[in-house]
Design an enzyme around this catalytic site. Structure first.
Site, PDB file in Angstrom:
ATOM      1  N   ARG A  32       0.467  -1.262  -0.171  1.00 36.06           N
ATOM      2  CA  ARG A  32       0.247   0.354   0.006  1.00 36.06           C
ATOM      3  C   ARG A  32       0.613   0.856  -0.676  1.00 36.06           C
ATOM      4  O   ARG A  32       0.336   2.334  -0.913  1.00 36.06           O
ATOM      5  CB  ARG A  32      -0.865   0.209   1.546  1.00 36.06           C
ATOM      6  CG  ARG A  32      -2.599  -0.901   1.484  1.00 36.06           C
ATOM      7  CD  ARG A  32      -2.775  -1.857   1.864  1.00 36.06           C
ATOM      8  NE  ARG A  32      -3.916  -2.529   2.243  1.00 36.06           N
ATOM      9  CZ  ARG A  32      -4.175  -3.921   2.105  1.00 36.06           C
ATOM     10  NH1 ARG A  32      -2.581  -4.408   2.195  1.00 36.06           N
ATOM     11  NH2 ARG A  32      -4.921  -3.805   2.373  1.00 36.06           N
ATOM     12  N   ARG A 127      -5.298 -17.705  -9.795  1.00 37.55           N
ATOM     13  CA  ARG A 127      -6.618 -17.285  -8.592  1.00 37.55           C
ATOM     14  C   ARG A 127      -7.542 -16.444  -9.445  1.00 37.55           C
ATOM     15  O   ARG A 127      -7.875 -15.937 -10.379  1.00 37.55           O
ATOM     16  CB  ARG A 127      -5.278 -16.151  -7.886  1.00 37.55           C
ATOM     17  CG  ARG A 127      -4.533 -17.402  -6.775  1.00 37.55           C
ATOM     18  CD  ARG A 127      -3.742 -16.601  -5.808  1.00 37.55           C
ATOM     19  NE  ARG A 127      -4.388 -16.228  -4.878  1.00 37.55           N
ATOM     20  CZ  ARG A 127      -3.855 -15.322  -4.168  1.00 37.55           C
ATOM     21  NH1 ARG A 127      -2.519 -15.222  -4.080  1.00 37.55           N
ATOM     22  NH2 ARG A 127      -5.092 -15.021  -3.114  1.00 37.55           N
ATOM     23  N   ASP A 323      -4.636 -15.298   7.114  1.00 35.21           N
ATOM     24  CA  ASP A 323      -2.753 -16.285   6.868  1.00 35.21           C
ATOM     25  C   ASP A 323      -2.141 -17.353   7.382  1.00 35.21           C
ATOM     26  O   ASP A 323      -1.396 -17.350   7.331  1.00 35.21           O
ATOM     27  CB  ASP A 323      -2.458 -14.997   5.832  1.00 35.21           C
ATOM     28  CG  ASP A 323      -2.994 -14.677   5.270  1.00 35.21           C
ATOM     29  OD1 ASP A 323      -3.448 -14.328   3.969  1.00 35.21           O
ATOM     30  OD2 ASP A 323      -1.458 -13.116   4.676  1.00 35.21           O
ATOM     31  N   LYS A 350      -6.016 -18.446  -2.067  1.00 36.63           N
ATOM     32  CA  LYS A 350      -5.329 -18.159  -1.453  1.00 36.63           C
ATOM     33  C   LYS A 350      -3.909 -18.945  -2.333  1.00 36.63           C
ATOM     34  O   LYS A 350      -3.928 -18.906  -3.533  1.00 36.63           O
ATOM     35  CB  LYS A 350      -4.728 -18.603   0.116  1.00 36.63           C
ATOM     36  CG  LYS A 350      -5.370 -17.876   1.122  1.00 36.63           C
ATOM     37  CD  LYS A 350      -5.735 -16.197   0.988  1.00 36.63           C
ATOM     38  CE  LYS A 350      -6.443 -16.302   2.346  1.00 36.63           C
ATOM     39  NZ  LYS A 350      -6.540 -14.725   1.274  1.00 36.63           N
ATOM     40  N   ARG A 354      -5.242 -23.697   0.883  1.00 41.99           N
ATOM     41  CA  ARG A 354      -4.124 -24.023   2.230  1.00 41.99           C
ATOM     42  C   ARG A 354      -5.668 -24.592   2.785  1.00 41.99           C
ATOM     43  O   ARG A 354      -4.549 -25.359   3.715  1.00 41.99           O
ATOM     44  CB  ARG A 354      -4.424 -22.444   2.644  1.00 41.99           C
ATOM     45  CG  ARG A 354      -3.157 -21.887   2.087  1.00 41.99           C
ATOM     46  CD  ARG A 354      -2.796 -20.933   2.595  1.00 41.99           C
ATOM     47  NE  ARG A 354      -1.887 -19.688   2.266  1.00 41.99           N
ATOM     48  CZ  ARG A 354      -1.540 -18.557   2.150  1.00 41.99           C
ATOM     49  NH1 ARG A 354      -2.629 -17.895   2.957  1.00 41.99           N
ATOM     50  NH2 ARG A 354      -0.560 -17.961   1.871  1.00 41.99           N
TER      51      ARG A 354
END
Ligand code: S3P
Length: 442
Positions: A32, A127, A323, A350, A354
């Site tokens: 960011r 993804r 995460d 992800k 996962r």
């Protein structure tokens, strides 16, 4: 990176871990800071930027979009172009393994009369992108292909329209992409999320001078950014990444006799669900020396080993530790009793699936793990004997989580490839070594 030969690694049962260390800068804040630096006027000086593949790809991407990036004595200086000032890239934008880099950049490009081709590695190219493209299309973004996945060619516009959008999935990436796009729209753009997700975008936008309001609406979180914004470059000090610190914290919780302090870690409560859970399991976890830097709370996290007990991790906690489930599963293997982790649908999309990769990794160590819909159930205590090889599926967190498990298992744990650890935590094996973890190349 995906072209290089796999690098198998081993973790061995280790003695008590001890030390005071720092982990690299937070990945979310690093992405960011670069992007807002590019969208601001003037210079943004970033200290502590995470120098890992995902973030370095974002730095290259914003350069291709016309920002200037220089690294001087460890400080990254971004000379921005202002909102609306980015330019057409001379080649494809390659995000490597990074969903955050890619999805947030879609929002950055949306408000510019710029066409760009977005590409990534095999993992990123699987993804889902529709979650971001659907709202951005409503605002005016053009997408050449009618597809869900990279590679994609997108075309932004300087006449973006503001929207109000309720996100169907809890995702800070989707929220952030819409807010970045909203900077260039005329009027107010609002994102409504059922469960609050990490709020670094909101905090940093305010810090750079944008008008951002948050409100509760029917029990949901509504975030509004005012368009035609002007951002001003600011100094950003990136705090330690709580998702990277989680590996050290987990190791200290698993290995009897351990005490580890991770200094200068981001403790924003939209990110600390893992530490809450670790405490509930019985580990001694304290946040000492709390302070604040550029609008984000920071502390030194100390973890001491204590006997662990299995817990139920409620679905509502998932966004604040999304995460950390692979490494929490490693911890759960050493707790007495069962640990149930609920509401994990997002884990399937992800860097790898996962949910499946974690259950398979535990099974390879003689552990008992069951996936029941979106719930992962790990049978604790002595079920993780080790001795097996974990398939990492180009996923950094799967590799690191199972190396941590190996520090407490009876027999060594092997992972098939640690190459992708470089996407988020290049110094992982070296840092783990400094606290006494026995990790080695095979
Ligand atoms: C991130 C948000 C999360 C997280 C990712 C970083 C971010 O993804 O998994 O590692 O920086 O906004 P989602 O927003 O898709 O849940």
């Amino acid at each position: 990176m995906s072209q290089s030969p796999p690098r198998p690694f081993h973790a061995h049962r280790s003695g008590p871990l001890a030390g005071v260390i720092r982990v690299p800068g937070d990945k979310s804040i690093s992405h960011r800071a670069l992007m807002l630096g590019a969208l601001a006027t003037g210079v943004t000086r970033i200290t502590g930027l995470l120098e890992a593949e995902d973030v370095l790809n974002t730095a290259r991407v914003i350069e291709l979009l016309g920002a200037r990036v220089a690294r001087r004595e460890g400080v990254f200086e971004v000379a921005g172009r202002g909102v609306g000032g980015l330019t057409r890239p001379s080649g494809p934008l390659d995000f490597g393994n990074s969903g955050t880099g890619c999805r947030l950049t879609m929002g950055v490009i949306a408000g510019h009369d710029v066409e760009a081709r977005l590409v990534g590695d095999a993992s990123l190219s699987r993804r889902p992108m529709r979650r971001v493209l659907t709202p951005l299309r409503q605002m005016g973004l053009g997408v050449a292909e009618d597809r869900e996945t990279l590679p994609l060619t997108i075309r932004g516009t300087s006449s973006l329209v503001p929207i109000e959008y309720a996100t169907p999935v809890p995702s800070a990436q989707v929220k952030s992409a819409i807010l970045f796009a909203g900077l260039g729209a005329s009027g107010e753009t609002t994102v409504i999320e059922r469960e609050p997700t990490r709020d670094h975008t909101e905090r940093m936008l305010r810090y750079f001078g944008a008008e951002v309001k948050t409100a509760e609406r029917d029990g949901r979180n509504a975030v509004t950014v005012t368009g035609d914004a002007e951002l001003e470059g600011k100094p950003v000090a990136v705090p330690g990444d709580p998702s990277s610190a989680a590996f050290l914290a987990a190791a200290a919780a698993i290995v009897p006799g351990s005490e580890v302090t991770i200094a200068g870690v981001l403790v924003n409560e939209t990110r600390t669900g893992f530490y809450t859970t670790l405490k509930e399991m019985g580990a001694d976890v304290t946040f000492a020396n709390p302070r604040e830097e550029n609008g984000e709370p920071i502390a030194d996290i100390r973890v001491r080993h204590r006997p662990l007990t299995g817990v139920v991790v409620p679905a509502g906690r998932a966004p604040s530790m999304i995460d950390e489930y692979p490494v929490l599963s490693a911890v759960a293997a050493f707790a007495s009793g069962e640990t149930r982790m609920e509401g994990l649908a997002e884990l399937k999309v992800k860097e790898s699936d996962r949910l499946a990769a974690t259950a398979a990794g535990l099974a390879a160590q003689g552990g008992l793990a069951k996936v029941d819909g979106d719930t992962l159930i790990v049978a604790g205590n002595t079920t993780a004997r080790g001795g097996g090889t974990v398939v990492t599926h180009m996923d950094h967190r799967i590799a690191m989580a199972f190396l941590i498990l190996g520090l407490g298992a009876d027999r060594p744990v092997a992972v098939d490839d640690i190459t992708f650890v470089a996407t988020s935590f290049p110094a992982f094996t070296a840092l783990m070594g400094t606290v006494g973890a026995r990790l080695e190349a095979r």
